[in-house]
Design a protein around this motif. Sequence first.
Motif, PDB file in Angstrom:
ATOM      1  N   HIS A  76     -12.140   9.980  -2.200  1.00 31.78           N
ATOM      2  CA  HIS A  76     -12.006  10.176  -3.657  1.00 31.78           C
ATOM      3  C   HIS A  76     -10.579  10.514  -4.059  1.00 31.78           C
ATOM      4  CE1 HIS A  76     -12.530  14.159  -2.004  1.00 31.78           C
ATOM      5  NE2 HIS A  76     -12.203  14.714  -3.146  1.00 31.78           N
ATOM      6  N   LEU A  77      -9.748  10.982  -3.136  1.00 31.43           N
ATOM      7  CA  LEU A  77      -8.373  11.335  -3.507  1.00 31.43           C
ATOM      8  C   LEU A  77      -7.375  10.254  -3.115  1.00 31.43           C
ATOM      9  CD1 LEU A  77      -8.262  15.113  -2.447  1.00 31.43           C
ATOM     10  CD2 LEU A  77      -8.618  14.149  -4.721  1.00 31.43           C
ATOM     11  N   HIS A  78      -7.555   9.678  -1.923  1.00 32.92           N
ATOM     12  CA  HIS A  78      -6.586   8.694  -1.423  1.00 32.92           C
ATOM     13  C   HIS A  78      -7.051   7.256  -1.619  1.00 32.92           C
ATOM     14  CE1 HIS A  78      -5.647  12.417   0.855  1.00 32.92           C
ATOM     15  NE2 HIS A  78      -4.403  11.996   0.768  1.00 32.92           N
ATOM     16  N   GLY A  79      -8.312   7.062  -1.953  1.00 33.81           N
ATOM     17  CA  GLY A  79      -8.853   5.698  -2.076  1.00 33.81           C
ATOM     18  C   GLY A  79      -8.947   5.006  -0.720  1.00 33.81           C
ATOM     19  N   THR A  80      -9.040   5.802   0.338  1.00 35.25           N
ATOM     20  CA  THR A  80      -9.127   5.257   1.705  1.00 35.25           C
ATOM     21  C   THR A  80     -10.449   5.692   2.327  1.00 35.25           C
ATOM     22  OG1 THR A  80      -8.224   7.294   2.612  1.00 35.25           O
ATOM     23  CG2 THR A  80      -6.625   5.562   2.070  1.00 35.25           C
TER      24      THR A  80
ATOM     25  N   ASP B 286       0.865  -1.172   0.000  1.00 33.57           N
ATOM     26  CA  ASP B 286       0.000   0.000   0.000  1.00 33.57           C
ATOM     27  C   ASP B 286       0.907   1.228   0.000  1.00 33.57           C
ATOM     28  OD1 ASP B 286      -2.639   1.371   1.052  1.00 33.57           O
ATOM     29  OD2 ASP B 286      -1.038   1.994   2.388  1.00 33.57           O
ATOM     30  N   ASN B 287       0.476   2.309  -0.658  1.00 34.59           N
ATOM     31  CA  ASN B 287       1.398   3.449  -0.750  1.00 34.59           C
ATOM     32  C   ASN B 287       1.248   4.449   0.386  1.00 34.59           C
ATOM     33  OD1 ASN B 287      -1.011   4.428  -1.448  1.00 34.59           O
ATOM     34  ND2 ASN B 287      -0.440   5.186  -3.478  1.00 34.59           N
ATOM     35  N   ILE B 288       0.464   4.098   1.399  1.00 34.21           N
ATOM     36  CA  ILE B 288       0.305   5.036   2.519  1.00 34.21           C
ATOM     37  C   ILE B 288       1.031   4.541   3.772  1.00 34.21           C
ATOM     38  CG2 ILE B 288      -1.378   6.136   4.066  1.00 34.21           C
ATOM     39  CD1 ILE B 288      -3.270   6.237   1.627  1.00 34.21           C
ATOM     40  N   CYS B 289       0.843   3.268   4.112  1.00 36.62           N
ATOM     41  CA  CYS B 289       1.444   2.762   5.345  1.00 36.62           C
ATOM     42  C   CYS B 289       2.325   1.558   5.032  1.00 36.62           C
ATOM     43  CB  CYS B 289       0.356   2.335   6.327  1.00 36.62           C
ATOM     44  SG  CYS B 289      -0.662   3.715   6.826  1.00 36.62           S
ATOM     45  N   PRO B 290       3.520   1.495   5.625  1.00 38.23           N
ATOM     46  CA  PRO B 290       4.457   0.439   5.250  1.00 38.23           C
ATOM     47  C   PRO B 290       3.981  -0.973   5.610  1.00 38.23           C
ATOM     48  CG  PRO B 290       5.298   1.743   7.101  1.00 38.23           C
ATOM     49  CD  PRO B 290       4.097   2.449   6.587  1.00 38.23           C
ATOM     50  N   GLU B 291       3.142  -1.086   6.630  1.00 38.56           N
ATOM     51  CA  GLU B 291       2.730  -2.438   7.045  1.00 38.56           C
ATOM     52  C   GLU B 291       1.386  -2.849   6.461  1.00 38.56           C
ATOM     53  OE1 GLU B 291       2.138   0.446   8.556  1.00 38.56           O
ATOM     54  OE2 GLU B 291       2.519   0.056  10.685  1.00 38.56           O
ATOM     55  N   ALA B 292       0.871  -2.042   5.528  1.00 43.02           N
ATOM     56  CA  ALA B 292      -0.438  -2.368   4.951  1.00 43.02           C
ATOM     57  C   ALA B 292      -0.283  -3.165   3.660  1.00 43.02           C
ATOM     58  CB  ALA B 292      -1.215  -1.077   4.681  1.00 43.02           C
TER      59      ALA B 292
ATOM     60  N   PRO C   5       4.845   9.886   7.303  1.00 46.29           N
ATOM     61  CA  PRO C   5       5.911   9.801   6.300  1.00 46.29           C
ATOM     62  C   PRO C   5       5.361   9.597   4.892  1.00 46.29           C
ATOM     63  CG  PRO C   5       6.463   8.509   8.233  1.00 46.29           C
ATOM     64  CD  PRO C   5       5.059   8.986   8.431  1.00 46.29           C
ATOM     65  N   GLY C   6       5.900  10.387   3.955  1.00 46.06           N
ATOM     66  CA  GLY C   6       5.516  10.231   2.546  1.00 46.06           C
ATOM     67  C   GLY C   6       4.247  10.967   2.155  1.00 46.06           C
ATOM     68  N   GLN C   7       3.569  11.613   3.133  1.00 44.31           N
ATOM     69  CA  GLN C   7       2.289  12.270   2.813  1.00 44.31           C
ATOM     70  C   GLN C   7       2.383  13.770   3.041  1.00 44.31           C
ATOM     71  OE1 GLN C   7      -0.408  10.385   1.696  1.00 44.31           O
ATOM     72  NE2 GLN C   7       1.041   8.692   1.802  1.00 44.31           N
ATOM     73  N   THR C   8       1.750  14.537   2.173  1.00 45.54           N
ATOM     74  CA  THR C   8       1.588  15.963   2.459  1.00 45.54           C
ATOM     75  C   THR C   8       0.090  16.246   2.472  1.00 45.54           C
ATOM     76  OG1 THR C   8       1.779  16.404   0.104  1.00 45.54           O
ATOM     77  CG2 THR C   8       3.751  16.802   1.426  1.00 45.54           C
ATOM     78  N   PHE C   9      -0.271  17.207   3.302  1.00 46.64           N
ATOM     79  CA  PHE C   9      -1.705  17.460   3.480  1.00 46.64           C
ATOM     80  C   PHE C   9      -2.029  18.925   3.238  1.00 46.64           C
ATOM     81  CE2 PHE C   9      -0.706  13.749   6.068  1.00 46.64           C
ATOM     82  CZ  PHE C   9      -1.626  12.846   5.551  1.00 46.64           C
ATOM     83  N   ALA C  10      -3.022  19.142   2.379  1.00 48.71           N
ATOM     84  CA  ALA C  10      -3.412  20.508   2.027  1.00 48.71           C
ATOM     85  C   ALA C  10      -3.914  21.272   3.253  1.00 48.71           C
ATOM     86  CB  ALA C  10      -4.500  20.455   0.954  1.00 48.71           C
ATOM     87  N   GLU C  11      -4.440  20.558   4.251  1.00 51.15           N
ATOM     88  CA  GLU C  11      -5.037  21.239   5.404  1.00 51.15           C
ATOM     89  C   GLU C  11      -4.092  21.291   6.600  1.00 51.15           C
ATOM     90  OE1 GLU C  11      -9.487  20.084   5.685  1.00 51.15           O
ATOM     91  OE2 GLU C  11      -8.581  18.687   4.301  1.00 51.15           O
ATOM     92  N   SER C  12      -2.802  21.089   6.365  1.00 54.13           N
ATOM     93  CA  SER C  12      -1.832  21.106   7.458  1.00 54.13           C
ATOM     94  C   SER C  12      -2.028  22.382   8.291  1.00 54.13           C
ATOM     95  CB  SER C  12      -0.422  21.056   6.860  1.00 54.13           C
ATOM     96  OG  SER C  12       0.514  21.005   7.892  1.00 54.13           O
TER      97      SER C  12
END
Length: 437
Positions: free
Chosen positions: A422-426, A208-214, A407-414
């Motif tokens: 619809h954007l992350h498929g999560t 998975d491209n969001i979490c290393p253990e997924a 890690p690896g993520q940037t967030f527009a609402e930081s």
Amino acid sequence: MSARRLALSILNDIELHKSFAHIAAPAALSTSDLEARDKGLVTELVYGVLRNQLALDWLIDKFASRPVARIEPQLLNLLRLGVYQLVYLDKIPGHAAVDTSVDLAKEQFRPGVEKFVNAVLRSAARGREALPWPKRGRELTHYLSVFYSHPRWLVELWIDELGVETTEALLIADNKRPKVTLRANTIKTSPQALADLLRQAGIEAAADNICPEAIVPAGQNIPENIIADGLAYVQNSASIAVGHAIAPKKGESVIDFCAAPGGKATHLAQLMGDDGRVIAVDINASRLKLVEDNCRRLGVNIVKCVKGDATKSLSLPEVDHVLVDAPCSGLGVLARRPDSRWRKTAADIPRLAALQLGIVNNVAKHVKKGGTLTYSVCTISNAETYGVIEQFNSAHPDFRPKPVEIPGQTFAESPYARFWPHLHGTDGMFIAQWRRY
Ligand SMILES: C[S@@+](CC[C@H](N)C(=O)[O-])C[C@H]1O[C@@H](n2cnc3c(N)ncnc32)[C@H](O)[C@@H]1O
């Protein structure tokens, strides 16, 4: 029992007993002797009908000789099943959808009902090239609500808060079949070993491209032993990401104030190498039992369960990290819970926002100076995200927002982090974090 008959009986059970689809469907399938392919069809039919219920009822209303409101619930479910196959499932030939529905009508209803079923489905089959949806240009909210089968109040809320484009993207995402994600339990195995095990069972598995253990297996059929032996926990990446935002270290202390069934608590223990202390609080004793069961299965030893109401004073220590994964309206998980969109009301939102604020205000005192407080909700409404946070901020000058880092993520609402279906498929997930000074 045929796949369609079983699907109908599950839909009737959900309708008449207000059962949850994600509990009723697997329970019925576990005792059925249908083959795996047919079981897949049952799930597709039940979840598809529930998800598209408003759209199906709109169409049935157009094609039937009497209004939907005057069709008895079990018969309406049979019509929904038939129209769902005709309109949404390309792989089922039209005549098969009509004939099997007519057969079910003969089997389950008084004589003559099959003629009504036949008439409705035949006109739906004839009309399916140009279905009579509401006109988009005439009344957009109504069109979006019916066409994407979401309650009108929710479409109104999202248009008001997010605009039409994001709303429509969310409605589309909610109607997709969700993927199942497994969190490899690194106390017992590795993501690579888990993926290999799945492949040995003939199931393709992707990282998975969001979490290393997924790990994302192709399809929904996970070999039972993988879960039973505690090698993995079924958990969406957006939910796993909450643990990474906290990133507790070995030997630290954590309180998870809304912990059941323990997805995040057991992940935090896993990130700590099962070394330190996690106190899992929940108001619901039977749900708290699930946390205990999950810890046992996953080989997690550092979680201690405490039954308690997080809005009340509890005799608990100050810790390095506090998590409030608050009860919420769940508007970010509508794809995975096909019936949940029909259970919610607009009134849930202010009620839940008040509860969320009550919890986070009350538990902040358990964060040590220098420690972190994390607030997460799997929903999409301003009141339960920014509304809660702004009120918390003005009442707690000793807490400063800390940018959520995954890690690896940037967030527009930081400084906040948001996962969007619809954007992350999560799942939709909102995460806020503070440090105490
Ligand atoms: C979103 S779920 C938590 C999911 C969990 N963190 C996980 O990752 O598996 C919210 C939980 O809050 C609990 N809850 C609701 N009101 C509460 C309260 N006043 N105090 C403590 N727990 C509460 C519910 O019983 C439910 O288990």
